[in-house]
Design an enzyme around this catalytic site. Structure first.
Site, PDB file in Angstrom:
ATOM      1  N   SER A  19       0.836  -1.212   0.000  1.00 56.30           N
ATOM      2  CA  SER A  19       0.000   0.000   0.000  1.00 56.30           C
ATOM      3  C   SER A  19       0.869   1.260   0.000  1.00 56.30           C
ATOM      4  CB  SER A  19      -0.888  -0.009   1.252  1.00 56.30           C
ATOM      5  OG  SER A  19      -1.531   1.234   1.407  1.00 56.30           O
ATOM      6  N   LYS A  47      -3.494   3.258  -1.683  1.00 51.57           N
ATOM      7  CA  LYS A  47      -2.904   4.027  -0.578  1.00 51.57           C
ATOM      8  C   LYS A  47      -3.945   4.063   0.544  1.00 51.57           C
ATOM      9  CE  LYS A  47      -0.474   7.418   1.546  1.00 51.57           C
ATOM     10  NZ  LYS A  47       0.569   6.947   2.472  1.00 51.57           N
ATOM     11  N   THR A  48      -3.481   4.051   1.770  1.00 45.20           N
ATOM     12  CA  THR A  48      -4.411   4.031   2.911  1.00 45.20           C
ATOM     13  C   THR A  48      -5.270   5.298   2.941  1.00 45.20           C
ATOM     14  OG1 THR A  48      -2.849   2.714   4.188  1.00 45.20           O
ATOM     15  CG2 THR A  48      -4.557   3.872   5.426  1.00 45.20           C
ATOM     16  N   ASN A  71      10.501   6.916   5.334  1.00 38.69           N
ATOM     17  CA  ASN A  71       9.451   7.836   4.922  1.00 38.69           C
ATOM     18  C   ASN A  71       8.688   8.331   6.138  1.00 38.69           C
ATOM     19  OD1 ASN A  71       6.393   6.903   5.061  1.00 38.69           O
ATOM     20  ND2 ASN A  71       7.616   5.051   4.696  1.00 38.69           N
ATOM     21  N   LEU A  75       0.212   9.859   5.881  1.00 37.88           N
ATOM     22  CA  LEU A  75      -1.142   9.537   5.431  1.00 37.88           C
ATOM     23  C   LEU A  75      -1.890  10.674   4.736  1.00 37.88           C
ATOM     24  CD1 LEU A  75      -2.647   7.452   8.355  1.00 37.88           C
ATOM     25  CD2 LEU A  75      -3.035   6.991   5.960  1.00 37.88           C
ATOM     26  N   CYS A 132       0.634   1.953  10.657  1.00 39.63           N
ATOM     27  CA  CYS A 132       1.423   3.081  10.139  1.00 39.63           C
ATOM     28  C   CYS A 132       2.315   3.621  11.250  1.00 39.63           C
ATOM     29  CB  CYS A 132       0.513   4.191   9.624  1.00 39.63           C
ATOM     30  SG  CYS A 132       1.474   5.641   9.118  1.00 39.63           S
ATOM     31  N   LYS A 166      -2.909  -5.486   8.151  1.00 41.71           N
ATOM     32  CA  LYS A 166      -1.515  -5.124   7.866  1.00 41.71           C
ATOM     33  C   LYS A 166      -0.785  -4.960   9.191  1.00 41.71           C
ATOM     34  CE  LYS A 166       1.774  -3.275   5.061  1.00 41.71           C
ATOM     35  NZ  LYS A 166       1.567  -2.246   4.044  1.00 41.71           N
ATOM     36  N   THR A 194       6.516  -0.640   7.785  1.00 43.07           N
ATOM     37  CA  THR A 194       7.890  -0.161   7.955  1.00 43.07           C
ATOM     38  C   THR A 194       8.325  -0.185   9.424  1.00 43.07           C
ATOM     39  OG1 THR A 194       6.978   2.065   7.973  1.00 43.07           O
ATOM     40  CG2 THR A 194       7.902   1.279   5.894  1.00 43.07           C
ATOM     41  N   GLY A 266       7.361  -3.084  -2.574  1.00 45.20           N
ATOM     42  CA  GLY A 266       7.170  -1.722  -2.095  1.00 45.20           C
ATOM     43  C   GLY A 266       8.241  -0.794  -2.607  1.00 45.20           C
TER      44      GLY A 266
HETATM   45  O1  RRO Z   1       1.708   7.529   5.027  1.00 49.01           O
HETATM   46  C1  RRO Z   1       2.659   7.089   5.684  1.00 49.01           C
HETATM   47  O2  RRO Z   1       3.484   7.828   6.245  1.00 49.01           O
HETATM   48  C2  RRO Z   1       2.880   5.639   5.852  1.00 49.01           C
HETATM   49  C3  RRO Z   1       1.880   4.712   6.059  1.00 49.01           C
HETATM   50 BR1  RRO Z   1       0.069   5.128   6.007  1.00 49.01          BR
HETATM   51  C4  RRO Z   1       2.220   3.349   6.335  1.00 49.01           C
HETATM   52  O3  RRO Z   1       1.391   2.468   6.558  1.00 49.01           O
HETATM   53  N1  RRO Z   1       3.544   3.040   6.374  1.00 49.01           N
HETATM   54  C5  RRO Z   1       4.506   3.946   6.159  1.00 49.01           C
HETATM   55  O4  RRO Z   1       5.700   3.596   6.200  1.00 49.01           O
HETATM   56  N2  RRO Z   1       4.178   5.245   5.895  1.00 49.01           N
END
Ligand code: RRO
Length: 300
Positions: A19, A47-48, A71, A75, A132, A166, A194, A266
């Site tokens: 995602s 994407k979430t 990263n 979100l 996340c 997840k 992550t 990913g």
């Molecule tokens: O958007 C993010 O910062 C993010 C999400 Br939703 C996630 O599930 N995993 C990630 O590493 N970054």
């Protein structure tokens, strides 16, 4: 012809995207119909999305590490209404099943998201992102087996569609979280999200990322992900979608040997947007040369 079934959904092969790591809408604009003719994944995970629109974290949002990156995107998304009105119509024509990833700041929010997405025939499965690292709730819900079970129990009655949970690698015992999810009615688990990490600005010594901390991904975390996938797969009966730094068919095969039914790509897709096609082809070649065929006649 379907080569595989994941939670009852026919897939032509076992390679998904993680995602938030492949923007299918932008790719369609860039590559046109060629994207559909050679779509790099066997199912597409969105994407979430959250209930309300979000701007995401302040920049900078990325830091490159040896063999990976951190990263702190936070979100950003259009919110449920924006997703249903403008993104879903663009994702629906994709040539593979669509998995919609949702994240709630409470169990009731999660239930609202699941109920709204359940109404849409274009959606084959839901992924609950309780992991996340860049928002506090993710860690609270997905790092604790009891919290995870409560979340799955709350949403289970809102949908008949398969629910994929997840999982975070930032948990004391990811296999215990997976078992709790299974016990509460999850149909599959995907891991790893992550690993929480940090980088400092070399000039100031302050955190580099606008969100202070972030999530580490890429080959740097592959050995950790592989161990967690093996631990989870030996603990639960439901299918496991394995991911974490996969960049070749050989590495994808490792995750399947460790017990994954499917894999997700990913960080490698940022380097090469066609990585999914290459990895699927390498995996198929490897399966044939080994005399095993994980991409055919496999039903879960
Ligand atoms: O958007 C993010 O910062 C993010 C999400 Br939703 C996630 O599930 N995993 C990630 O590493 N970054």
């Amino acid at each position: 012809m379907a080569a595989l079934e994941l939670c009852g959904v026919p897939l032509r092969g076992p390679v998904l995207n993680g995602s938030g790591t492949f923007d299918a809408i932008a790719a369609r604009r860039a590559f046109g119909d060629a994207l559909f003719e050679r779509f790099p994944f066997d199912a597409f995970v969105s994407k979430t999305i959250t209930l309300e629109p979000r701007q995401g974290n302040p920049p900078p949002r990325l830091w490159e590490t040896p063999a990976g990156m951190i990263n702190s995107i936070g979100l950003p998304n259009k919110g449920l209404e924006g997703f249903l009105a403008s993104d879903l119509p663009e994702l629906a024509p994709l040539p593979v099943p669509l998995v919609v990833s949702v994240m709630g700041f409470s169990r009731d929010e999660l239930a609202q998201l699941v109920a709204a997405v359940d109404d849409r025939d274009e959606v084959a499965m839901l992924e609950l992102n309780v992991s996340c690292p860049n928002v506090e709730t993710g860690l609270v819900m997905g790092a604790d087996p009891a919290e995870t079970a409560l979340a799955v129990e709350r949403v289970r009655s809102e949908t008949a569609k398969p629910l994929v949970l997840k999982l975070t690698p930032n948990a004391t015992d990811p296999a215990a979280v997976a078992a709790a999810a299974e016990g509460a009615g999850a149909d599959a688990v995907s891991l790893v999200n992550t690993l929480k990490g940090m980088a400092l600005d070399p000039e100031t010594g302050d955190p580099w990322l606008g969100g202070r901390t972030g999530g580490v991904s890429g080959p740097a975390i592959r050995a950790i992900a592989l161990e967690q996938v093996a631990a989870v797969a030996s603990r639960v009966e439901i299918p496991v979608i394995g991911m974490g730094g996969i960049a070749s068919g050989r590495q994808a095969a490792d995750f399947m040997d460790a017990g994954a039914t499917a894999v997700a790509i990913g960080t490698e897709s940022f380097r090469d947007p066609a990585a999914g096609c290459r990895i699927a082809a390498e995996l198929a070649d490897l399966s044939l040369s080994r005399g095993t065929r994980p991409t055919s006649s496999t039903t879960v």
